[in-house]
Scaffold this active site. Structure first.
Site, PDB file in Angstrom:
ATOM      1  N   GLU A  55       0.827  -1.209   0.000  1.00 49.10           N
ATOM      2  CA  GLU A  55       0.000   0.000   0.000  1.00 49.10           C
ATOM      3  C   GLU A  55       0.860   1.257   0.000  1.00 49.10           C
ATOM      4  O   GLU A  55       0.590   2.218  -0.748  1.00 49.10           O
ATOM      5  CB  GLU A  55      -0.924   0.010   1.229  1.00 49.10           C
ATOM      6  CG  GLU A  55      -1.851  -1.194   1.312  1.00 49.10           C
ATOM      7  CD  GLU A  55      -1.290  -2.318   2.169  1.00 49.10           C
ATOM      8  OE1 GLU A  55      -2.063  -2.900   2.941  1.00 49.10           O
ATOM      9  OE2 GLU A  55      -0.083  -2.601   2.057  1.00 49.10           O
ATOM     10  N   SER A 172       9.356 -44.169 -14.081  1.00 52.94           N
ATOM     11  CA  SER A 172       8.394 -43.096 -13.826  1.00 52.94           C
ATOM     12  C   SER A 172       8.662 -41.831 -14.636  1.00 52.94           C
ATOM     13  O   SER A 172       7.865 -40.893 -14.587  1.00 52.94           O
ATOM     14  CB  SER A 172       8.421 -42.729 -12.331  1.00 52.94           C
ATOM     15  OG  SER A 172       9.712 -42.270 -11.949  1.00 52.94           O
ATOM     16  N   LEU A 306       7.581 -42.086   2.229  1.00 52.71           N
ATOM     17  CA  LEU A 306       7.657 -40.870   3.026  1.00 52.71           C
ATOM     18  C   LEU A 306       6.335 -40.116   3.002  1.00 52.71           C
ATOM     19  O   LEU A 306       5.791 -39.735   4.048  1.00 52.71           O
ATOM     20  CB  LEU A 306       8.781 -39.969   2.512  1.00 52.71           C
ATOM     21  CG  LEU A 306       8.907 -38.608   3.203  1.00 52.71           C
ATOM     22  CD1 LEU A 306       9.226 -38.768   4.681  1.00 52.71           C
ATOM     23  CD2 LEU A 306       9.959 -37.751   2.512  1.00 52.71           C
TER      24      LEU A 306
END
Length: 386
Positions: A55, A172, A306
């Site tokens: 601001e 993957s 995990l």
């Protein structure tokens, strides 16, 4: 809403706020624009912790007092307490701004709405809630930090249509497309910390940095390794040897052996050692340590064990899943989650405040994790750390 341009000016304020993506922790990202007669005459954003607020910068950018009828748009409720930079409400009132349009309220219960009250008491017209959802979403980490006094734990996964993260052989790369992977790096840049398990480090040897089109940035890199398997090999992972190694923190237990702990510390690697009856690090203790170190958010990227252990310990707060138009249809394909055994739908984990994005043919679903009253655990799952 009483003005057709409220949303367009607020969107510009959001664009400004995002220029400080990941740079303001533990403070929020905030953008502001000053508008006169339908034209932007001043802009600002909070660039760093302790720096000037949006601001004030927007008002300064005007270069002179605003004209009567000027409107200030700001993504987050202006602060009403002095702090390090002075109360923004005071600056707004002193500048003679007579109308303020706000996106999100201050999430701090002790301050929420106070800034708007101060402005209204001074005769300033206030409009609130413009693009509130987007303005709140901008500060996921800050909002969690300020309301719960603890870091936000988030996890991400890239999956096939049937929820697999790898083939039965472990392949993957890559299920998700390039655009999705670029978005992951954007989220990496937002979070102060990234976490992976020992097997991910040993298999992929990742850099764990945020690589954007402009630069490479290194967050705190957490390696969860309860047995310190990542230190045994002669050729150490690059997170222990690269130029950012002072940003690596190994999270372990006494089961790993103090000899390896000393080896890491001698190399300049930080070690967080936790007491545990097993090789598994207690996530609640890890969260408390992060809070003490003012690390306001951690992005868990894998492996599956995990992430699953964080979930089943009820410590996962936020989940991001990138789904690609790929189908394995193989029950032996590898899944991201495991370790739960719900018997009924009301025992399932769900997401709330869900948001969707698309990256080419990939889809991202993300939202807050909502746990059932009773989380049924499969105690036979995960004998080791992934």
């Amino acid at each position: 809403m009483d003005h057709p341009d409220h949303e367009s000016f607020m969107r510009r304020a959001l664009e400004l706020a995002r220029q400080a993506w990941g740079a303001t922790h533990p403070n929020p990202m905030v953008g502001a624009v000053l508008v006169e007669e339908g034209r932007i005459v001043g802009e600002g954003f909070h660039a760093e912790d302790g720096g000037p607020h949006a601001e004030r910068l927007a008002l300064l950018a005007r270069g002179k007092p605003p004209r009567p009828g000027a409107t200030l748009y700001v993504t987050l409720e202006p602060c009403s307490t002095a702090g390090r930079t002075g109360a923004c409400t005071e600056a707004i009132i002193a500048a003679g701004v007579r109308k303020v349009v706000v996106g999100a309220l201050d999430p701090n219960p002790a301050h929420a709405g106070r800034g708007l009250e101060v402005l209204r008491a001074a005769g300033v017209e206030v409009v609130s809630g413009v693009l509130a959802g987007e303005c709140n979403d901008l500060n996921l980490i800050f909002n969690h930090w300020i309301t719960r006094d603890e870091p936000l734990f988030a996890a991400k996964a890239a999956v096939t249509l049937d929820g697999k993260i790898a083939t039965r052989s472990g392949e993957s790369r890559w299920i998700s497309n390039e655009a999705s992977r670029a978005d992951v790096h954007r989220w990496r840049r937002l979070f102060p910390g990234i976490a992976v398990g020992a097997m991910t480090v040993l298999k992929d040897n990742p850099r764990l940095t945020a690589r954007t089109c402009t630069a490479e940035w290194c967050p705190w890199r957490f390696v969860f390794d309860g047995l310190l398997r990542t230190v045994v090999e002669k050729n150490l992972p690059q997170v222990y040897t690269d130029a950012h190694r002072e940003r690596t923190i190994v999270v372990t237990t006494s089961h790993g052996g103090m000899g390896y702990v000393r080896k890491l510390r001698d190399m300049g690697i930080k070690v967080w050692l936790f007491d545990s009856v097993s090789q598994r690090v207690p996530f609640a203790d890890f969260r408390r340590r992060c809070a003490a170190e003012r690390i306001s958010g951690v992005f868990f990227e894998g492996g599956a064990q995990l992430v699953s252990e964080v979930l089943r310990s009820r410590q996962l707060d936020y989940l991001m899943v990138y789904r690609a138009p790929v189908l394995f249809a193989d029950e032996k394909g590898r899944s991201i989650f495991g370790g739960l055994r719900p018997d009924r739908l009301d025992q399932a984990v769900r997401l709330s405040d869900v948001r969707h994005d698309t990256f080419g043919d990939d889809e991202l679903m993300r939202g807050r994790v909502v746990y059932p009253e009773k989380l049924l655990i499969d105690e036979t799952a995960f004998g080791g750390r992934g």
